[in-house]
Design a protein around this motif. Structure first.
Motif, PDB file in Angstrom:
ATOM      1  N   GLU A 125     -10.600 -93.896  13.016  1.00  0.00           N
ATOM      2  CA  GLU A 125     -10.751 -92.701  12.184  1.00  0.00           C
ATOM      3  C   GLU A 125     -11.897 -91.829  12.679  1.00  0.00           C
ATOM      4  O   GLU A 125     -11.775 -90.604  12.735  1.00  0.00           O
ATOM      5  N   VAL A 126     -12.987 -92.460  13.057  1.00  0.00           N
ATOM      6  CA  VAL A 126     -14.128 -91.715  13.595  1.00  0.00           C
ATOM      7  C   VAL A 126     -13.746 -91.062  14.923  1.00  0.00           C
ATOM      8  O   VAL A 126     -14.064 -89.893  15.169  1.00  0.00           O
ATOM      9  N   LEU A 127     -13.050 -91.807  15.764  1.00  0.00           N
ATOM     10  CA  LEU A 127     -12.619 -91.256  17.051  1.00  0.00           C
ATOM     11  C   LEU A 127     -11.723 -90.035  16.865  1.00  0.00           C
ATOM     12  O   LEU A 127     -11.892 -89.028  17.563  1.00  0.00           O
ATOM     13  N   VAL A 128     -10.798 -90.108  15.928  1.00  0.00           N
ATOM     14  CA  VAL A 128      -9.897 -88.977  15.685  1.00  0.00           C
ATOM     15  C   VAL A 128     -10.697 -87.761  15.236  1.00  0.00           C
ATOM     16  O   VAL A 128     -10.473 -86.642  15.718  1.00  0.00           O
ATOM     17  N   ARG A 129     -11.641 -87.960  14.326  1.00  0.00           N
ATOM     18  CA  ARG A 129     -12.471 -86.830  13.879  1.00  0.00           C
ATOM     19  C   ARG A 129     -13.266 -86.241  15.044  1.00  0.00           C
ATOM     20  O   ARG A 129     -13.364 -85.024  15.191  1.00  0.00           O
ATOM     21  N   LEU A 130     -13.826 -87.090  15.881  1.00  0.00           N
ATOM     22  CA  LEU A 130     -14.605 -86.610  17.026  1.00  0.00           C
ATOM     23  C   LEU A 130     -13.717 -85.909  18.055  1.00  0.00           C
ATOM     24  O   LEU A 130     -14.109 -84.877  18.624  1.00  0.00           O
ATOM     25  N   LEU A 131     -12.536 -86.442  18.295  1.00  0.00           N
ATOM     26  CA  LEU A 131     -11.615 -85.796  19.237  1.00  0.00           C
ATOM     27  C   LEU A 131     -11.186 -84.426  18.718  1.00  0.00           C
ATOM     28  O   LEU A 131     -11.082 -83.469  19.494  1.00  0.00           O
ATOM     29  N   ASN A 132     -10.978 -84.315  17.413  1.00  0.00           N
ATOM     30  CA  ASN A 132     -10.634 -83.012  16.853  1.00  0.00           C
ATOM     31  C   ASN A 132     -11.809 -82.043  16.903  1.00  0.00           C
ATOM     32  O   ASN A 132     -11.623 -80.844  17.130  1.00  0.00           O
TER      33      ASN A 132
ATOM     34  N   ARG B 132     -14.040 -82.091  19.274  1.00  0.00           N
ATOM     35  CA  ARG B 132     -14.042 -81.701  20.691  1.00  0.00           C
ATOM     36  C   ARG B 132     -12.953 -80.673  20.960  1.00  0.00           C
ATOM     37  O   ARG B 132     -13.153 -79.711  21.696  1.00  0.00           O
ATOM     38  N   ALA B 133     -11.786 -80.854  20.349  1.00  0.00           N
ATOM     39  CA  ALA B 133     -10.674 -79.919  20.525  1.00  0.00           C
ATOM     40  C   ALA B 133     -11.019 -78.537  19.976  1.00  0.00           C
ATOM     41  O   ALA B 133     -10.669 -77.518  20.572  1.00  0.00           O
ATOM     42  N   ARG B 134     -11.713 -78.494  18.833  1.00  0.00           N
ATOM     43  CA  ARG B 134     -12.147 -77.195  18.295  1.00  0.00           C
ATOM     44  C   ARG B 134     -13.086 -76.498  19.284  1.00  0.00           C
ATOM     45  O   ARG B 134     -13.000 -75.286  19.487  1.00  0.00           O
ATOM     46  N   CYS B 135     -13.966 -77.258  19.896  1.00  0.00           N
ATOM     47  CA  CYS B 135     -14.857 -76.689  20.921  1.00  0.00           C
ATOM     48  C   CYS B 135     -14.037 -76.172  22.102  1.00  0.00           C
ATOM     49  O   CYS B 135     -14.326 -75.097  22.629  1.00  0.00           O
ATOM     50  N   ALA B 136     -13.026 -76.921  22.504  1.00  0.00           N
ATOM     51  CA  ALA B 136     -12.169 -76.501  23.624  1.00  0.00           C
ATOM     52  C   ALA B 136     -11.452 -75.198  23.293  1.00  0.00           C
ATOM     53  O   ALA B 136     -11.297 -74.334  24.173  1.00  0.00           O
ATOM     54  N   CYS B 137     -11.040 -75.030  22.049  1.00  0.00           N
ATOM     55  CA  CYS B 137     -10.402 -73.767  21.644  1.00  0.00           C
ATOM     56  C   CYS B 137     -11.374 -72.601  21.817  1.00  0.00           C
ATOM     57  O   CYS B 137     -10.998 -71.540  22.331  1.00  0.00           O
ATOM     58  N   GLU B 138     -12.597 -72.804  21.394  1.00  0.00           N
ATOM     59  CA  GLU B 138     -13.613 -71.747  21.550  1.00  0.00           C
ATOM     60  C   GLU B 138     -13.890 -71.474  23.024  1.00  0.00           C
ATOM     61  O   GLU B 138     -14.063 -70.317  23.430  1.00  0.00           O
ATOM     62  N   VAL B 139     -13.935 -72.533  23.826  1.00  0.00           N
ATOM     63  CA  VAL B 139     -14.130 -72.366  25.264  1.00  0.00           C
ATOM     64  C   VAL B 139     -12.987 -71.537  25.847  1.00  0.00           C
ATOM     65  O   VAL B 139     -13.201 -70.625  26.638  1.00  0.00           O
ATOM     66  N   GLY B 140     -11.757 -71.840  25.431  1.00  0.00           N
ATOM     67  CA  GLY B 140     -10.597 -71.087  25.913  1.00  0.00           C
ATOM     68  C   GLY B 140     -10.698 -69.612  25.565  1.00  0.00           C
ATOM     69  O   GLY B 140     -10.418 -68.742  26.398  1.00  0.00           O
ATOM     70  N   ARG B 141     -11.091 -69.319  24.330  1.00  0.00           N
ATOM     71  CA  ARG B 141     -11.245 -67.913  23.917  1.00  0.00           C
ATOM     72  C   ARG B 141     -12.317 -67.210  24.749  1.00  0.00           C
ATOM     73  O   ARG B 141     -12.147 -66.064  25.157  1.00  0.00           O
TER      74      ARG B 141
ATOM     75  N   LEU C 212      -9.655 -92.502  30.567  1.00  0.00           N
ATOM     76  CA  LEU C 212      -9.511 -91.979  29.203  1.00  0.00           C
ATOM     77  C   LEU C 212      -9.901 -90.503  29.137  1.00  0.00           C
ATOM     78  O   LEU C 212      -9.198 -89.685  28.533  1.00  0.00           O
ATOM     79  N   PHE C 213     -11.001 -90.162  29.756  1.00  0.00           N
ATOM     80  CA  PHE C 213     -11.460 -88.776  29.704  1.00  0.00           C
ATOM     81  C   PHE C 213     -10.606 -87.840  30.539  1.00  0.00           C
ATOM     82  O   PHE C 213     -10.486 -86.659  30.205  1.00  0.00           O
ATOM     83  N   GLU C 214     -10.000 -88.332  31.593  1.00  0.00           N
ATOM     84  CA  GLU C 214      -9.065 -87.484  32.338  1.00  0.00           C
ATOM     85  C   GLU C 214      -7.934 -87.043  31.426  1.00  0.00           C
ATOM     86  O   GLU C 214      -7.500 -85.886  31.457  1.00  0.00           O
ATOM     87  N   ARG C 215      -7.472 -87.932  30.581  1.00  0.00           N
ATOM     88  CA  ARG C 215      -6.401 -87.606  29.633  1.00  0.00           C
ATOM     89  C   ARG C 215      -6.904 -86.656  28.548  1.00  0.00           C
ATOM     90  O   ARG C 215      -6.225 -85.701  28.173  1.00  0.00           O
ATOM     91  N   ILE C 216      -8.115 -86.911  28.038  1.00  0.00           N
ATOM     92  CA  ILE C 216      -8.709 -86.033  27.022  1.00  0.00           C
ATOM     93  C   ILE C 216      -8.878 -84.630  27.584  1.00  0.00           C
ATOM     94  O   ILE C 216      -8.546 -83.631  26.928  1.00  0.00           O
ATOM     95  N   ILE C 217      -9.368 -84.526  28.807  1.00  0.00           N
ATOM     96  CA  ILE C 217      -9.561 -83.223  29.455  1.00  0.00           C
ATOM     97  C   ILE C 217      -8.224 -82.527  29.659  1.00  0.00           C
ATOM     98  O   ILE C 217      -8.102 -81.321  29.442  1.00  0.00           O
ATOM     99  N   ASP C 218      -7.212 -83.280  30.066  1.00  0.00           N
ATOM    100  CA  ASP C 218      -5.884 -82.709  30.252  1.00  0.00           C
ATOM    101  C   ASP C 218      -5.362 -82.108  28.945  1.00  0.00           C
ATOM    102  O   ASP C 218      -4.826 -80.992  28.925  1.00  0.00           O
ATOM    103  N   GLU C 219      -5.526 -82.818  27.850  1.00  0.00           N
ATOM    104  CA  GLU C 219      -5.097 -82.308  26.541  1.00  0.00           C
ATOM    105  C   GLU C 219      -5.917 -81.082  26.137  1.00  0.00           C
ATOM    106  O   GLU C 219      -5.375 -80.122  25.583  1.00  0.00           O
ATOM    107  N   ALA C 220      -7.206 -81.097  26.415  1.00  0.00           N
ATOM    108  CA  ALA C 220      -8.056 -79.952  26.084  1.00  0.00           C
ATOM    109  C   ALA C 220      -7.640 -78.720  26.890  1.00  0.00           C
ATOM    110  O   ALA C 220      -7.596 -77.599  26.357  1.00  0.00           O
TER     111      ALA C 220
END
Length: 100
Positions: free
Chosen positions: A16-23, A25-34, A73-81
């Motif tokens: 549960e903590v990992l999911v919250r942290l991944l989300n 991170r994903a919000r940060c990736a959205c801002e980075v994309g913008r 693991l992070f290669e996959r996380i980065i790919d999703e981001a």
């Protein structure tokens, strides 16, 4: 000694903590994309991705997962981001002001 159920409960809690942290991170990736779009920068930044992998590999010594496992693991996380950044940029390009 903890039971199997106890350990599974611990894993569920950590997940549960990992999911919250991944989300987060994903919000940060959205801002980075913008920001990349606004700056005219490509989404794919191989040097930055290499830096992230090197960084997480360097902290991998803190647990039972070694640097290679953490890197995978992070290669996959980065790919999703990266995919998320592209979707965010694409959505903004197709959306018209004032329309949902």
């Amino acid at each position: 000694m903890p039971t199997l159920d106890d350990l599974r409960h611990d894993i569920d809690r950590v997940d549960e903590v990992l999911v919250r942290l991944l989300n987060e991170r994903a919000r940060c990736a959205c801002e980075v994309g913008r920001l990349k779009k606004a700056l005219g920068v490509e989404v794919y930044q191989p040097e930055r991705e290499k830096q992230v992998i090197e960084h997480v590999r360097s902290v991998a010594c803190e647990g039972p997962l070694g640097p290679d496992a953490i890197a995978r693991l992070f290669e996959r996380i980065i790919d999703e981001a990266r995919s998320l950044e592209r979707r965010v940029i694409g959505e903004e390009e197709t959306a018209e002001p004032g329309k949902t």
